[in-house]
Design a protein around this motif. Structure first.
Motif, PDB file in Angstrom:
ATOM      1  N   HIS A 103     -17.313  -4.851 -65.494  1.00 45.70           N
ATOM      2  CA  HIS A 103     -17.147  -3.869 -65.155  1.00 45.70           C
ATOM      3  C   HIS A 103     -16.865  -3.908 -63.878  1.00 45.70           C
ATOM      4  CE1 HIS A 103     -16.909  -1.830 -68.824  1.00 45.70           C
ATOM      5  NE2 HIS A 103     -15.712  -0.958 -68.301  1.00 45.70           N
ATOM      6  N   LEU A 110     -14.599  -6.316 -60.229  1.00 44.27           N
ATOM      7  CA  LEU A 110     -14.790  -5.139 -58.604  1.00 44.27           C
ATOM      8  C   LEU A 110     -15.615  -6.927 -58.176  1.00 44.27           C
ATOM      9  CD1 LEU A 110     -16.756  -1.326 -59.497  1.00 44.27           C
ATOM     10  CD2 LEU A 110     -14.507  -2.449 -59.178  1.00 44.27           C
ATOM     11  N   SER A 127     -20.809   0.751 -60.532  1.00 44.02           N
ATOM     12  CA  SER A 127     -20.178   0.901 -62.118  1.00 44.02           C
ATOM     13  C   SER A 127     -21.432   1.721 -62.261  1.00 44.02           C
ATOM     14  CB  SER A 127     -20.036  -0.378 -62.352  1.00 44.02           C
ATOM     15  OG  SER A 127     -19.869   0.404 -63.999  1.00 44.02           O
ATOM     16  N   LYS A 154     -11.831   8.662 -60.374  1.00 41.88           N
ATOM     17  CA  LYS A 154     -11.221   7.135 -59.483  1.00 41.88           C
ATOM     18  C   LYS A 154     -12.890   7.277 -58.588  1.00 41.88           C
ATOM     19  CE  LYS A 154     -11.218   7.434 -55.339  1.00 41.88           C
ATOM     20  NZ  LYS A 154     -12.501   7.166 -54.754  1.00 41.88           N
ATOM     21  N   THR A 190     -16.629   1.914 -60.443  1.00 38.37           N
ATOM     22  CA  THR A 190     -15.834   2.579 -61.021  1.00 38.37           C
ATOM     23  C   THR A 190     -16.651   3.336 -62.686  1.00 38.37           C
ATOM     24  OG1 THR A 190     -14.034   1.078 -62.421  1.00 38.37           O
ATOM     25  CG2 THR A 190     -15.842   0.602 -62.389  1.00 38.37           C
ATOM     26  N   PRO A 194     -11.558  -0.733 -64.523  1.00 35.72           N
ATOM     27  CA  PRO A 194     -11.418  -0.488 -62.825  1.00 35.72           C
ATOM     28  C   PRO A 194     -10.122  -0.736 -63.048  1.00 35.72           C
ATOM     29  CG  PRO A 194     -12.972  -2.560 -63.274  1.00 35.72           C
ATOM     30  CD  PRO A 194     -12.301  -1.947 -64.694  1.00 35.72           C
ATOM     31  N   GLU A 218      -8.850   1.986 -58.045  1.00 36.84           N
ATOM     32  CA  GLU A 218     -10.152   1.082 -57.921  1.00 36.84           C
ATOM     33  C   GLU A 218     -10.610   0.289 -57.398  1.00 36.84           C
ATOM     34  OE1 GLU A 218     -12.902   4.012 -60.947  1.00 36.84           O
ATOM     35  OE2 GLU A 218     -11.743   2.517 -61.417  1.00 36.84           O
TER      36      GLU A 218
END
Length: 204
Positions: A15, A19, A115, A159, A168, A177, A181
């Motif tokens: 995750h 991002l 996250s 969100k 996220t 995500p 995000e």
């Protein structure tokens, strides 16, 4: 000479890595900026990671502590562990004593993204407790504040993220995500890259 922005992260389930990729796109969108993705070393053995269901690591290179000094700006990303950064990232920062002793990171702008497993699971405390690491190095914490605009006040969907940085929610691991995000992550990369470029130009 290009302004160098290093996006340094730890991601167990992907995750934070997702991002990070979007943050890199945002930073690269600023003319004259060269963004690079780095991972910090894993501290858990493969056997333990396997039992935790962690997927194989990506091919993003592992950064050595001293390489942080080569960056003009830094954006650090990690999942939360009980409202703080995980041991893997803390171990990496603990190994930067040489840089601290010579204050080679002092004055460098730095951002944070994160996250968490759930809402209220540390989206802000993870950032707040991480700021102490930046302070001791003399880095300049750059929050995104509310510069993301209407996306910061979105109430129609779940969100992650906050004024501290992009974020996220991982949920049980299956949640990925969202577009919003990812857009916030892109914005953070672009925003911090722009500030880094201005600071570098001002000190030239």
């Amino acid at each position: 000479m290009a302004t160098k922005v290093y996006i340094v992260y730890y991601s167990m389930y992907g995750h934070v890595g997702t991002l990070a990729e979007e943050i890199k796109k945002g930073a690269d969108s600023v003319e004259g900026v060269e963004a690079t993705l780095w991972q910090v070393p894993e501290t858990l053995p493969e056997e333990v990671l396997g039992k935790m269901g962690a997927p194989p690591k990506s091919d993003v290179p592992i950064i050595a502590p001293n390489e942080l000094a080569d960056a003009d700006g830094l954006i650090f990303g990690f999942p939360t562990r009980f409202g703080m950064m995980p041991a893997q990232f803390k171990a990496f920062l603990d190994s930067t004593g040489g840089l601290w002793g010579t204050q080679q990171l002092a004055g460098k702008p730095a951002g944070i993204f994160f996250s968490t497993g759930s809402q209220g699971g540390g989206q802000e405390t993870t950032a707040l407790t991480a700021i102490t690491q930046l302070v001791h190095h003399g880095m300049l914490f750059v929050p995104i504040g509310y510069t993301f605009g209407a996306g910061m006040s979105e109430m129609g969907s779940v969100k992650g993220g906050s004024p501290y940085g992009a974020g996220t929610y991982a949920g049980d691991g299956s949640r990925k995500p969202t577009e919003l995000e990812l857009a916030q992550a892109f914005h953070q990369g672009k925003y911090i890259a722009g500030i880094t470029k201005k600071l570098k130009k001002g000190s030239a």
